[in-house]
Structures are given as C-alpha cells and as structure tokens.
Write an enzyme that holds these catalytic residues in place. Structure first.
Site, PDB file in Angstrom:
ATOM      1  N   GLY A 182      -5.979  -0.314   9.365  1.00 36.50           N
ATOM      2  CA  GLY A 182      -5.401   0.977   9.732  1.00 36.50           C
ATOM      3  C   GLY A 182      -4.656   0.987  11.051  1.00 36.50           C
ATOM      4  N   GLY A 188      -3.915  -4.779   7.368  1.00 34.81           N
ATOM      5  CA  GLY A 188      -2.932  -5.165   6.350  1.00 34.81           C
ATOM      6  C   GLY A 188      -1.531  -4.907   6.860  1.00 34.81           C
ATOM      7  N   ARG A 189      -1.168  -3.625   6.907  1.00 41.32           N
ATOM      8  CA  ARG A 189       0.212  -3.233   7.239  1.00 41.32           C
ATOM      9  C   ARG A 189       0.694  -3.832   8.558  1.00 41.32           C
ATOM     10  NH1 ARG A 189       2.792   1.357   5.163  1.00 41.32           N
ATOM     11  NH2 ARG A 189       0.772   2.163   4.474  1.00 41.32           N
ATOM     12  N   CYS A 202      16.920   8.148 -11.660  1.00 41.37           N
ATOM     13  CA  CYS A 202      17.285   9.505 -12.048  1.00 41.37           C
ATOM     14  C   CYS A 202      16.243  10.480 -11.523  1.00 41.37           C
ATOM     15  CB  CYS A 202      17.372   9.609 -13.565  1.00 41.37           C
ATOM     16  SG  CYS A 202      18.451   8.386 -14.281  1.00 41.37           S
ATOM     17  N   TYR A 223       3.064  -3.032   1.674  1.00 40.03           N
ATOM     18  CA  TYR A 223       3.049  -1.839   0.811  1.00 40.03           C
ATOM     19  C   TYR A 223       4.479  -1.522   0.364  1.00 40.03           C
ATOM     20  CZ  TYR A 223      -1.593  -1.342   2.881  1.00 40.03           C
ATOM     21  OH  TYR A 223      -2.883  -1.560   3.307  1.00 40.03           O
TER      22      TYR A 223
HETATM   23  C1  LIG Z   1     -10.942  -0.640   2.909  1.00 42.03           C
HETATM   24  C2  LIG Z   1      -9.605  -0.915   3.492  1.00 42.03           C
HETATM   25  N1  LIG Z   1      -9.485  -1.908   4.378  1.00 42.03           N
HETATM   26  C3  LIG Z   1      -8.300  -2.232   4.943  1.00 42.03           C
HETATM   27  C4  LIG Z   1      -7.160  -1.532   4.596  1.00 42.03           C
HETATM   28  C5  LIG Z   1      -5.863  -1.945   5.225  1.00 42.03           C
HETATM   29  O1  LIG Z   1      -5.312  -0.896   5.953  1.00 42.03           O
HETATM   30  P1  LIG Z   1      -3.942  -1.119   6.746  1.00 42.03           P
HETATM   31  O2  LIG Z   1      -3.018  -1.789   5.831  1.00 42.03           O
HETATM   32  O3  LIG Z   1      -3.518   0.260   7.123  1.00 42.03           O
HETATM   33  O4  LIG Z   1      -4.268  -1.958   7.951  1.00 42.03           O
HETATM   34  C6  LIG Z   1      -7.244  -0.482   3.685  1.00 42.03           C
HETATM   35  C7  LIG Z   1      -6.053   0.286   3.289  1.00 42.03           C
HETATM   36  O5  LIG Z   1      -6.074   1.211   2.547  1.00 42.03           O
HETATM   37  C8  LIG Z   1      -8.495  -0.173   3.110  1.00 42.03           C
HETATM   38  O6  LIG Z   1      -8.627   0.812   2.210  1.00 42.03           O
END
Ligand SMILES: Cc1ncc(COP(=O)(O)O)c(C=O)c1O
Length: 360
Positions: A211, A244-245, A310, A339
C-alpha cells in the site's frame, strides 16, 4: 526510452525497462535492512518482472491458486505467502502440495478447512479498527478478522497442533506515504505483539502489508523507503512487508499511436489505438494517466485522450495539455508497470492484444 519506443514495429505495445526496475528494487531492498520484503505478485505477475525483482526480495505474496502455481514455476525456491479472501478447498490443497511457506488465514472457517489438510505455518489476517488518514483505499469489510474472530482462531489453533501460528498479517490501507504507513505499522505492532505473545508465539512475525503511495500526478515522486525502513527496524518482531504498486509501477510504459483527432462542440479528442482494455489503471484509480508525446512538439492545448472502445469510460486523460497531434503520432503512457495489463478487460471488442517488449 523515446527512440526505443518510436522504433517499435507495431502499436500498442507495453515496454518494460528491466534494468531500471532492477535498480529501483535494489534501492528498496537496501533501505530496509532487517525487514523482509515480499513482492505482491498481483501488481504485475509477468514472468520477466518476477525474475527481475527476484534477487532483491525475500519472497512473493500470492493471492490465488493461479498466482501461487505461476510464482512457484517461475521462481522455484522463492518463499511464498498465500493470502486473499475466499480461498477454495482446491487452492488450500494446492498450497499444501506446493508447500507455500506461509498461509494468511482470513476466517475461522478457512482455518478449519486448512487444518483438515495437514501441517501449515499460518499468519492470521487482522482487520483492526485503526484510523488511517488520507488512504486511497481502506481494506476493511470482508478482509481479515476482527478481534473476536481472531480469538476464535486462537482457540481453534489450540486443537490443531499441526498448524503453527507464526504471526499476524495486516494490510489495512493503500496509498499511504512513509510517515503515515510507519505510524500504522507501529500501531499494528502495539496490538499484535502482546496478543501473539499471550498465545505462546515467542518469535512473532508481523506482515504489515503493502500500500505504499504511488502519486500518478507526480511521476518523479517516490515513496520514502529509507524513512520507512529505519522506522520499521524499531519494531521488536520479525517484520515483513508486501508492496506491489510502488515496486513495479514506474518502469512500464504503454506506447501507442494516434488514429484520429477531432473536435466535438469545442472539445478536442485524440483517439488512440488500443484503450483501457489494455491499460485499465486510469479508469480503476479515477486519475489521468501520465504520458509523454514522443513525436510532436509545439504550443500545447487541452485535449482528452481516449481509446477505441465503445464506451465513454474509455479515457486515459481528460483535458490534458498536448502539442498539435495528427494520426501516426506516438504517445507513451508512463507508470504503467503495475495494475495495468493484468487488471484490464482484454477481450472487450476483440481488438488485437498489445506487443510486449523488455529493455535489457
Ligand atoms: C493483502 C495485500 N497485500 C499487498 C497488496 C499490495 O498493495 P500495493 O500494490 O498497493 O502495494 C495488496 C493490494 O491489494 C493486498 O491486498
């Protein structure tokens, strides 16, 4: 990047800068001594991306049987933590066959179903009522368990000696900057460590989730990993994160060309080859996707960049400033490494899929 992207043999195309990604992830690793870094595969499970980040991560967080099987095959030997709500019996069984190192349990029911399959190391996913200011997304509701359900799990675990309680998992929100995220991690720890010790866990693990903020309005800004890493090292537990992001967003581009430019009742639309069925990020996040025009220059005027679908929702960026554009001009959407392709509705309208290129 510009010359490379303009020389592509066809558009649309995703371009991933693997050396740039590797350097970025190496920097994250260096800023977090003592903290385990698991990459959240849901952000981008592309095998090339997984192999690029692999040397600098301790493991991978997966959230489905599909991700689990894919990551095991792509990165054999890399530890995995299997989370996510609504795990099926088949997925739980797969986690045992493939020896997932950690299972993030989401409910007492899931714990009982896992127990029926044999030994496993578990973290209980906690849904704690902690206020998180300025979050892009808060993961309350169905995710994890409140204190009553966690106590229920602790009682169940007493009768499942083959399940080893290792710690607590808490991914509570996303889009947070480092000071807010750090404060949240400390508040999770203040609750979780005594809770775990009271239940006989002497060497508690704390997975405080992902996050970390990614600001699409400011493509140069980065999450302050150093502040975060330094602050996490003060938590008296084995701390793990699963970003992740903020790991993979910055080193992917979606490159495409202009098909048409038209003005309707005073508003200029630039129609691009492809669309949000390839790059759904701006629609999902409700933002304008940052971009660079690679082939045109000149006085800038506002235009709305749309795709071929469309639907009026097929918008990459509204009222963005662009130089004079004509069919054939090339635009690269930046911050398209997370994403992006993997969350998009590829088959809508049956347009051709993009090409994929990897800079090595
Ligand atoms: C359980 C969990 N861990 C990690 C992540 C990764 O979050 P981010 O891509 O925002 O860092 C998510 C994203 O939804 C998640 O649900």
């Amino acid at each position: 990047m510009n010359e490379f992207a303009v020389a592509l043999d066809r558009y649309p195309a995703y371009v991933h800068d693997l050396p740039g990604l590797e350097a970025h992830v190496r920097g994250i690793r260096a800023a977090l001594p003592g903290t385990e870094v698991f990459y959240a595969a849901k952000a981008n499970p592309d095998a090339e991306i997984l192999r690029t980040v692999a040397p600098h991560i301790d493991g991978v967080e997966v959230s489905s049987g599909g991700e689990l099987a894919h990551v095991r095959e792509t990165l054999p030997g890399k530890p995995v933590a299997f989370g996510g709500p609504g795990k099926t019996d088949d997925e739980l069984a797969l986690s045992r066959t493939l020896n997932a190192e950690r299972i993030h349990v989401e409910s007492p029911n899931e714990l009982a179903r896992l127990a029926a399959l044999g030994p496993a190391d578990v973290l209980l996913r906690a849904n704690l009522p902690l206020h998180v200011p300025n979050a892009a997304l808060t993961m309350s509701g169905p995710f994890g368990m409140d204190e009553d359900a966690l106590d229920h799990c602790a009682r169940l675990l007493a009768s499942y000696p083959h399940l080893k309680l290792r710690g607590i998992h808490a991914h509570l929100a996303s889009g947070l900057d480092a000071p807010v995220m750090l404060d949240l991690a400390h508040r999770i720890a203040e609750w979780a460590i005594p809770w775990l010790r009271a239940r006989g866990v002497d060497d508690p693990e704390l997975n405080v989730g992902g996050g970390m903020a990614v600001d699409y309005t400011s493509p140069e800004t980065r999450f302050d990993w150093h502040t975060y890493g330094t602050g996490l090292s003060g938590i008296p537990a084995k701390v793990r994160i699963e970003p992740g992001r903020a790991m993979t967003a910055y080193h992917g581009w979606y490159v495409t060309d202009v098909l048409d430019v038209k003005t309707t009742r005073g508003e200029t639309f630039v129609v691009l080859r492809g669309g949000t069925h390839h790059l759904r990020t701006p629609v999902t996040k409700g933002h304008d996707q940052p971009f660079k025009v690679l082939t045109a220059q000149g006085p800038e005027r506002p235009a709305t960049l749309v795709g071929q679908l469309c639907t009026p929702k097929d918008v990459f960026a509204r009222d963005a400033l662009v130089p004079p554009l004509a069919p054939g001009d090339v635009i690269a959407f930046t911050m398209a490494g997370a994403y992006a392709w993997n969350i998009s509705h590829h088959d809508f309208l049956m347009h051709p899929k993009p090409a994929f290129h990897y800079r090595r």
